[in-house]
Design a protein around this motif. Structure first.
Motif, PDB file in Angstrom:
ATOM      1  N   ASP B 121       5.341  31.528  42.394  1.00  0.00           N
ATOM      2  CA  ASP B 121       4.804  32.615  41.869  1.00  0.00           C
ATOM      3  C   ASP B 121       5.652  32.902  40.771  1.00  0.00           C
ATOM      4  O   ASP B 121       6.138  31.741  40.419  1.00  0.00           O
ATOM      5  N   GLN B 122       5.585  33.958  40.370  1.00  0.00           N
ATOM      6  CA  GLN B 122       6.367  34.723  39.078  1.00  0.00           C
ATOM      7  C   GLN B 122       7.793  33.928  39.025  1.00  0.00           C
ATOM      8  O   GLN B 122       7.765  33.426  37.570  1.00  0.00           O
ATOM      9  N   GLN B 123       8.425  34.331  39.820  1.00  0.00           N
ATOM     10  CA  GLN B 123       9.547  34.274  39.530  1.00  0.00           C
ATOM     11  C   GLN B 123       9.829  32.538  39.725  1.00  0.00           C
ATOM     12  O   GLN B 123      10.663  31.549  38.807  1.00  0.00           O
ATOM     13  N   ASN B 126       8.856  30.395  36.691  1.00  0.00           N
ATOM     14  CA  ASN B 126       9.577  31.321  35.416  1.00  0.00           C
ATOM     15  C   ASN B 126      11.056  30.707  35.448  1.00  0.00           C
ATOM     16  O   ASN B 126      12.275  30.229  34.500  1.00  0.00           O
ATOM     17  N   GLN B 127      11.664  30.098  37.289  1.00  0.00           N
ATOM     18  CA  GLN B 127      12.773  29.091  36.335  1.00  0.00           C
ATOM     19  C   GLN B 127      12.610  27.991  36.530  1.00  0.00           C
ATOM     20  O   GLN B 127      13.861  27.413  35.795  1.00  0.00           O
ATOM     21  N   VAL B 128      11.518  27.351  36.743  1.00  0.00           N
ATOM     22  CA  VAL B 128      10.948  26.590  36.123  1.00  0.00           C
ATOM     23  C   VAL B 128      11.138  25.806  34.546  1.00  0.00           C
ATOM     24  O   VAL B 128      11.595  24.833  34.154  1.00  0.00           O
ATOM     25  N   LEU B 129      11.174  27.092  33.940  1.00  0.00           N
ATOM     26  CA  LEU B 129      10.690  26.895  32.748  1.00  0.00           C
ATOM     27  C   LEU B 129      11.916  27.312  32.078  1.00  0.00           C
ATOM     28  O   LEU B 129      12.390  26.644  31.512  1.00  0.00           O
ATOM     29  N   GLN B 130      12.827  28.147  32.834  1.00  0.00           N
ATOM     30  CA  GLN B 130      14.253  28.140  32.306  1.00  0.00           C
ATOM     31  C   GLN B 130      15.028  27.138  32.341  1.00  0.00           C
ATOM     32  O   GLN B 130      15.407  26.686  30.932  1.00  0.00           O
TER      33      GLN B 130
END
Lengths: 202, 192
Positions: B121-123, B126-130
């Motif tokens: 999912d989007q979250q 995003n966490q992985v990218l962050q």
């Protein structure tokens, strides 16, 4: 042919953000292939789009209004209130043509009024015509003798010199040409004579 | 004078600086309104996604703006000057926070690439990218965030970091390359 690069060319970056590899025109595809393989292009594009999406959605809450600490820091810097309008006046900007026009008007007014002003400031001082009559006593006739005579010595008592006192009456007598009393027609050059005159008048 | 009082919002950032140096609160309000949100976002990204810490740093930044406003060079862009101060504040924070340095070293250690597919999912994505961004070297992370989050030009970033443009381009390239190597985007061609 693919050549490894050590920096992201601006054109390549723009293509990565705008177009998928399949959407590239032949010339663009040729340009891209000089820097990246097709798979690298996909990876980079996915990464940049994902980053943009992260930066747009993961936003912290807005900051609070500035704190008392900031207000104190500002207060320490503050100058007197009367200076603020002056500072604002100097930052106020007008168009160049308005500034030019104002300068021309000022120059015109300056030269116009300069031409009308008198040549010498002395001429402007108000003057007053004063009538003055002066009589010189007639010299006594000399004796018709050729021989020299020893001049007679006359002893005259001279009253002590008094302090000069200006009075309106004396001023009037001296300056009035219409006085027929005979006193005004005399020339007073010495304070002693003035004093005598005053005594006579009394 | 009444009309002139209402014009702070029409002044550019650079024109506001003399008034801020003189402690004019209205002028400061205008500048704060323009940059507080941006700086909050920048600090949030650079300082461990901690919004409270980011807010403290925003206050710290504007204290420095007030203190240094008299030395601002009007020939330079105000935004560049603000970001340069922000970058220095972050550097100081990294030096202070050794724990964070250790954490960075842990994140930066070579690990297997993380696959990011459309089932996450989007979250999670995003966490992985962050985390991957946090794992970048400080200089690379600065450039990457200034370029793709704050959307500064290469020239502006060079001025903010006080380094040549070529260095900035190189840092951005290596940041992109390292992130792309670490994150394996599993894709179908139709999704691009």
């Amino acid at each position: 042919m693919h050549q490894p690069s050590n920096h992201l060319d601006p054109r390549l970056e723009a293509l990565l953000l705008q177009k998928a590899f399949d959407a590239l025109r032949p010339d663009e595809r040729q340009y891209v292939s000089q820097h990246l393989t097709e798979d690298e292009y996909h990876q980079y594009r996915q990464l940049l789009l994902h980053s943009q999406q992260l930066f747009e959605t993961d936003i912290p809450p807005p900051p609070a209004p500035f704190s008392e600490r900031l207000q104190d820091a500002l207060a320490q810097r503050r100058s007197p209130g009367w200076l603020e309008p002056v500072q604002q006046l100097f930052t106020y900007r007008i168009p160049v043509w308005q500034a030019g026009l104002a300068m021309m008007l000022l120059a015109f007014a300056f030269f116009h009024f300069q031409d009308q002003s008198p040549a010498s400031p002395i001429a402007s001082i108000p003057t007053e015509q004063v009538d003055r009559e002066e009589q010189v006593p007639v010299a006594s006739e000399k004796p018709a003798t050729l021989g020299k005579k020893k001049p007679a010595v006359v002893t005259k008592s001279v009253p002590p010199v008094q302090e000069r006192v200006d009075s309106p009456l004396i001023a009037y007598v001296v300056s009035s040409p219409s006085d027929s009393s005979g006193f005004a027609s005399r020339s007073f050059s010495k304070d002693r004579e003035l004093m005598d005159l005053r005594v006579e008048m009394r | 004078m009444f009309l002139l009082k209402k014009k702070y919002h029409q002044l550019s950032d650079e024109q506001l600086m003399p008034f801020i140096a003189d402690g004019q609160e209205k002028a400061f309000n205008v500048l704060y309104g323009r940059y507080a949100q941006k700086m909050q976002r920048y600090f949030y990204r650079m300082l461990y996604q901690n919004s409270q810490l980011a807010e403290d740093f925003v206050q710290e930044l504007f204290i420095k703006v007030i203190d240094k406003a008299h030395s601002f060079d009007p020939e330079k862009k105000c935004a560049t000057w603000l970001y340069a101060i922000a970058v220095n504040l972050c550097k100081n924070e990294y030096r202070r926070n050794e724990r964070y340095q250790n954490r960075l070293q842990h994140i930066a250690a070579p690990v297997d690439p993380v696959s990011i597919d459309e089932q996450l999912d989007q979250q999670q994505r995003n966490q992985v990218l962050q985390k991957a961004i946090e794992g970048l070297e400080e200089a690379h992370r600065q450039c990457y965030i200034l370029r793709y989050q704050e959307e500064h030009s290469i020239k502006e970033i060079a001025q903010i970091l006080d380094c040549p443009e070529g260095t900035v381009k190189s840092r951005i390239y290596y940041a992109v390359k390292k992130l792309a190597d670490k994150l394996q985007y599993l894709h179908s061609k139709s999704s691009l």
